[in-house]
Design a protein around this motif. Structure first.
Motif, PDB file in Angstrom:
ATOM      1  N   LEU A   8       0.831  -1.202   0.000  1.00 40.71           N
ATOM      2  CA  LEU A   8       0.000   0.000   0.000  1.00 40.71           C
ATOM      3  C   LEU A   8       0.869   1.258   0.000  1.00 40.71           C
ATOM      4  N   LYS A   9       1.911   1.274   0.806  1.00 39.84           N
ATOM      5  CA  LYS A   9       2.810   2.427   0.859  1.00 39.84           C
ATOM      6  C   LYS A   9       3.519   2.646  -0.473  1.00 39.84           C
ATOM      7  N   ILE A  10       3.910   1.540  -1.116  1.00 34.33           N
ATOM      8  CA  ILE A  10       4.598   1.640  -2.417  1.00 34.33           C
ATOM      9  C   ILE A  10       3.662   2.227  -3.469  1.00 34.33           C
ATOM     10  N   ILE A  11       2.433   1.735  -3.512  1.00 30.00           N
ATOM     11  CA  ILE A  11       1.467   2.201  -4.517  1.00 30.00           C
ATOM     12  C   ILE A  11       1.129   3.666  -4.303  1.00 30.00           C
ATOM     13  N   LEU A  12       0.913   4.052  -3.046  1.00 34.49           N
ATOM     14  CA  LEU A  12       0.536   5.427  -2.730  1.00 34.49           C
ATOM     15  C   LEU A  12       1.734   6.374  -2.708  1.00 34.49           C
ATOM     16  N   LYS A  13       2.960   5.787  -2.736  1.00 37.51           N
ATOM     17  CA  LYS A  13       4.184   6.579  -2.649  1.00 37.51           C
ATOM     18  C   LYS A  13       4.181   7.434  -1.381  1.00 37.51           C
ATOM     19  N   ASP A  14       3.753   6.806  -0.296  1.00 32.77           N
ATOM     20  CA  ASP A  14       3.647   7.492   0.984  1.00 32.77           C
ATOM     21  C   ASP A  14       4.067   6.529   2.092  1.00 32.77           C
ATOM     22  N   GLU A  15       5.235   6.731   2.642  1.00 36.35           N
ATOM     23  CA  GLU A  15       5.770   5.848   3.675  1.00 36.35           C
ATOM     24  C   GLU A  15       5.137   6.081   5.040  1.00 36.35           C
ATOM     25  N   GLU A  27      -7.599  12.703 -23.305  1.00 38.60           N
ATOM     26  CA  GLU A  27      -7.617  13.867 -24.187  1.00 38.60           C
ATOM     27  C   GLU A  27      -6.331  14.680 -24.080  1.00 38.60           C
ATOM     28  N   GLN A  28      -5.795  14.785 -22.851  1.00 37.84           N
ATOM     29  CA  GLN A  28      -4.626  15.635 -22.622  1.00 37.84           C
ATOM     30  C   GLN A  28      -3.303  14.866 -22.665  1.00 37.84           C
ATOM     31  N   SER A  29      -3.383  13.541 -22.807  1.00 42.16           N
ATOM     32  CA  SER A  29      -2.187  12.683 -22.843  1.00 42.16           C
ATOM     33  C   SER A  29      -1.319  12.843 -21.604  1.00 42.16           C
ATOM     34  N   ILE A  30      -1.976  13.012 -20.465  1.00 42.84           N
ATOM     35  CA  ILE A  30      -1.278  13.041 -19.177  1.00 42.84           C
ATOM     36  C   ILE A  30      -2.065  12.183 -18.195  1.00 42.84           C
ATOM     37  N   ASN A  31      -1.427  11.816 -17.101  1.00 45.47           N
ATOM     38  CA  ASN A  31      -2.079  10.990 -16.085  1.00 45.47           C
ATOM     39  C   ASN A  31      -2.562  11.872 -14.944  1.00 45.47           C
ATOM     40  N   LEU A  32      -3.872  12.043 -14.869  1.00 46.13           N
ATOM     41  CA  LEU A  32      -4.456  12.860 -13.813  1.00 46.13           C
ATOM     42  C   LEU A  32      -4.837  12.028 -12.585  1.00 46.13           C
ATOM     43  N   LEU A  33      -4.511  10.718 -12.635  1.00 44.25           N
ATOM     44  CA  LEU A  33      -4.855   9.852 -11.505  1.00 44.25           C
ATOM     45  C   LEU A  33      -3.715   9.797 -10.491  1.00 44.25           C
ATOM     46  N   ASN A  34      -2.500   9.456 -10.966  1.00 43.58           N
ATOM     47  CA  ASN A  34      -1.378   9.389 -10.023  1.00 43.58           C
ATOM     48  C   ASN A  34      -0.071   9.957 -10.578  1.00 43.58           C
ATOM     49  N   TYR A  50      -3.252   1.906 -17.977  1.00 46.70           N
ATOM     50  CA  TYR A  50      -2.187   0.956 -17.648  1.00 46.70           C
ATOM     51  C   TYR A  50      -0.869   1.723 -17.589  1.00 46.70           C
ATOM     52  N   THR A  51      -0.327   1.870 -16.378  1.00 51.73           N
ATOM     53  CA  THR A  51       0.983   2.479 -16.186  1.00 51.73           C
ATOM     54  C   THR A  51       2.036   1.376 -16.118  1.00 51.73           C
ATOM     55  N   GLN A  52       3.303   1.764 -16.126  1.00 50.06           N
ATOM     56  CA  GLN A  52       4.354   0.751 -16.014  1.00 50.06           C
ATOM     57  C   GLN A  52       4.297   0.067 -14.657  1.00 50.06           C
ATOM     58  N   GLY A  53       3.995   0.838 -13.621  1.00 47.97           N
ATOM     59  CA  GLY A  53       3.873   0.236 -12.300  1.00 47.97           C
ATOM     60  C   GLY A  53       2.779  -0.808 -12.245  1.00 47.97           C
ATOM     61  N   PHE A  54       1.649  -0.510 -12.884  1.00 46.87           N
ATOM     62  CA  PHE A  54       0.543  -1.461 -12.916  1.00 46.87           C
ATOM     63  C   PHE A  54       0.909  -2.697 -13.736  1.00 46.87           C
ATOM     64  N   PRO A  90     -14.043  -8.054  -4.176  1.00 45.50           N
ATOM     65  CA  PRO A  90     -12.706  -7.459  -4.038  1.00 45.50           C
ATOM     66  C   PRO A  90     -12.698  -5.952  -4.238  1.00 45.50           C
ATOM     67  N   ILE A  91     -11.812  -5.288  -3.504  1.00 45.99           N
ATOM     68  CA  ILE A  91     -11.582  -3.844  -3.612  1.00 45.99           C
ATOM     69  C   ILE A  91     -10.088  -3.667  -3.879  1.00 45.99           C
ATOM     70  N   LEU A  92      -9.730  -3.077  -5.015  1.00 39.38           N
ATOM     71  CA  LEU A  92      -8.333  -3.000  -5.434  1.00 39.38           C
ATOM     72  C   LEU A  92      -7.789  -1.577  -5.363  1.00 39.38           C
ATOM     73  N   THR A  93      -6.565  -1.469  -4.889  1.00 44.85           N
ATOM     74  CA  THR A  93      -5.776  -0.248  -5.018  1.00 44.85           C
ATOM     75  C   THR A  93      -4.517  -0.642  -5.785  1.00 44.85           C
ATOM     76  N   THR A  94      -4.315  -0.039  -6.965  1.00 45.17           N
ATOM     77  CA  THR A  94      -3.274  -0.523  -7.870  1.00 45.17           C
ATOM     78  C   THR A  94      -2.396   0.614  -8.393  1.00 45.17           C
ATOM     79  N   GLY A  95      -1.343   0.218  -9.062  1.00 47.43           N
ATOM     80  CA  GLY A  95      -0.428   1.172  -9.671  1.00 47.43           C
ATOM     81  C   GLY A  95      -1.003   1.920 -10.852  1.00 47.43           C
ATOM     82  N   SER A  96      -2.222   1.580 -11.270  1.00 47.62           N
ATOM     83  CA  SER A  96      -2.875   2.309 -12.357  1.00 47.62           C
ATOM     84  C   SER A  96      -3.369   3.673 -11.903  1.00 47.62           C
ATOM     85  N   GLY A  97      -3.468   3.858 -10.577  1.00 45.87           N
ATOM     86  CA  GLY A  97      -4.025   5.089 -10.031  1.00 45.87           C
ATOM     87  C   GLY A  97      -5.414   4.901  -9.457  1.00 45.87           C
TER      88      GLY A  97
END
Length: 510
Positions: free
Chosen positions: A37-44, A72-79, A101-105, A352-359
């Motif tokens: 969870l800490k890795i995905i959220l980038k919050d230790e 539309e903007q070709s940027i990631n507004l999720l994470n 789909y990000t590289q982390g995901f 199931p409830i997922l928190t993933t690297g996709s954001g």
């Protein structure tokens, strides 16, 4: 053959780390999940207890605007991470969804695939001496314009670069088949490649109806396939963009076989050792048919793998949580409480409830799972079905979709009661039936119902691939009375029957 065996050996080595780590930490579920969870959220600093109070449960509708703006903007507004691709799908709340789909995901998915592949090599070592067929992510014909990226339809793109390169050597059919002009052409090209490959050792598909469809196409086009293989020339010009396989040996063998016999398929593919597909819930009947279709071949059920993430894989006779891929919580359907993976108990029915690297954070997958056992500390599950959804072959029609269709068709003189998903019919494949009463001349045509349902991504795909037959209209004098009799015919108790806009029925009344 030496290249094939070498590729499998390197692929096995590349996958072993995931298998080794999974088993090394198999009794550290809570610690691994909290760290994930800490890795995905980038919050230790954020604890799980703080996380669950800070972030609400979500579904696609909560992310839709951000995802559309990201596209539309070709940027990631999720994470903020770079988005490699947007994977189209459909589900319970949307006719068409795009999952970032990000590289982390992708790394999270690669972890699960490596674990699964290593388990296969251990249980079926002969697979290291054969080619494999993994079905690609097909797109409905109306959505072919979405194939703007080279890897959108290539399931091997879920793997790391090394594994992706190696699987191109071990695969029986090229991913470019999915770019054919029509699903019919793509299916034909697929079976030509499969028949041409005498080293085929595994067939891995999602729906068993898809595999049954492949075998049916081979039987119906035996002469045409044999001719293509003999001369090395496509009989359908639309496939000329693909390299055509050629094998006089397989062509001759195909013509000599009576494929109505279950033993004949193993003569076509002597190395065929394993078929993998869904085999629970609505897929169970078709999985049994698939097992009966081909003799002397092992069968393995699929784990739970959604476009939004992976939950389980088959492992040593169980379906344990892929606890090293994402962060997992579960909605306890008995009391609506939220349970982390390390607090699950046998017998609980959960979603199931997922928190993933996709954001996507605390994203609810509306599937029903039963906690069946524990593999060391890891909970194992059985897929029971989709909540408020009919899913005959993977089309995922939701109650809201059915309600919308019924509302469009309803008038003062015409009353549609329910949309029925019918599993078994002697004359038709699985299909949908509109049950109605009122003025018969106001009833819609099957083509109209089909067009409305095709607004759902996976329904259109199932129709394109021939897994679902065209809908039909069942117009009766008293639709509610018929509905009750039909429900009782399908095993329901009369006092528990209520009219539902969408209902799966095993069969209709005779």
């Amino acid at each position: 053959m030496a290249l094939l065996i070498g590729a499998h050996q390197i692929l096995e080595m590349a996958c072993k780390k995931a298998y080794k780590t999974y088993h090394q930490q198999i009794n550290q579920l809570e610690n691994v999940q909290r760290e994930k969870l800490k890795i995905i959220l980038k919050d230790e600093t954020l604890s799980y207890e703080e996380f669950r109070t800070k972030f609400p449960l979500t579904r696609y509708s909560d992310w839709k605007d951000k995802i559309e703006n990201s596209r539309e903007q070709s940027i990631n507004l999720l994470n903020g991470d770079k988005i490699i691709r947007f994977q189209p799908t459909s589900g319970s709340s949307e006719a068409l969804k795009f999952i970032p789909y990000t590289q982390g995901f992708l790394d999270e998915l690669d972890q699960a695939i490596g674990l699964w592949l290593t388990s296969l090599y251990l249980e079926y070592p002969n697979l290291k001496h054969s080619t494999h067929y993994w079905s690609v992510s097909w797109l409905p014909e109306s959505q072919r314009k979405l194939t703007l990226s080279d890897n959108l339809n290539d399931d091997s793109a879920l793997l790391s670069f090394t594994k992706r390169f190696l699987t191109k050597i071990t695969q029986a059919a090229p991913a470019d088949i999915a770019l054919a002009e029509s699903a019919e052409d793509a299916m034909f090209a697929t079976v030509v490649y499969l028949v041409a490959d005498e080293n085929l050792g595994m067939i891995s598909v999602w729906s068993p109806t898809f595999a049954l469809q492949l075998f049916e196409i081979i039987q119906e086009n035996q002469q045409e396939i044999a001719k293509v293989l003999k001369h090395g020339k496509w009989s359908r010009p639309s496939l000329n963009f693909l390299k055509v396989p050629k094998s006089a040996k397989q062509s001759k063998k195909l013509l000599e076989l009576d494929l109505n016999h279950a033993n004949a398929w193993k003569k076509l593919w002597p190395k065929l050792e394993l078929i993998s597909s869904w085999d629970t819930a609505s897929a169970r009947h078709w999985a049994l048919n698939l097992r009966e279709k081909i003799a002397n071949v092992s069968f393995e059920g699929k784990g739970l793998w959604a476009t939004e993430g992976v939950v389980t894989i088959p492992l040593n006779g169980h379906y344990p949580l892929t606890y090293q891929s994402h962060f997992y919580e579960f909605l306890n359907l008995a009391d609506q409480s939220i349970v982390p993976s390390w607090e699950l108990k046998v017998g609980q029915i959960v979603s199931p409830i997922l928190t993933t690297g996709s954001g996507l954070t605390r994203y609810v997958i509306d599937d029903e799972l039963e906690v069946t056992a524990f593999y060391h500390q890891i909970p194992c599950f059985k897929f029971l079905g989709r909540k408020m959804t009919v899913d005959l072959v993977g089309e995922k029609i939701d109650q809201t979709v059915a309600q919308h269709i019924l509302a469009q068709l309803k008038s003062e003189q015409y009353l549609p009661i329910s949309l029925l998903g019918v599993e078994l019919n002697q004359e038709k494949k699985p299909h949908y039936v509109l049950l109605s009463e009122g003025e018969a001349e106001l009833a819609p045509t099957p083509e109209h119902i089909d067009a409305l349902l095709k607004q759902n991504f996976h329904y259109e795909l199932a129709r394109n691939l021939g897994q679902l037959d065209e809908p039909s209209i069942l117009h009766v004098e008293d639709a509610w009375d018929y509905y009750k009799k039909l429900a009782m015919h399908n095993g329901m108790i009369e006092g528990n029957i209520k009219p539902e806009p969408l209902k799966k029925m095993r069969s209709l009344l005779d």
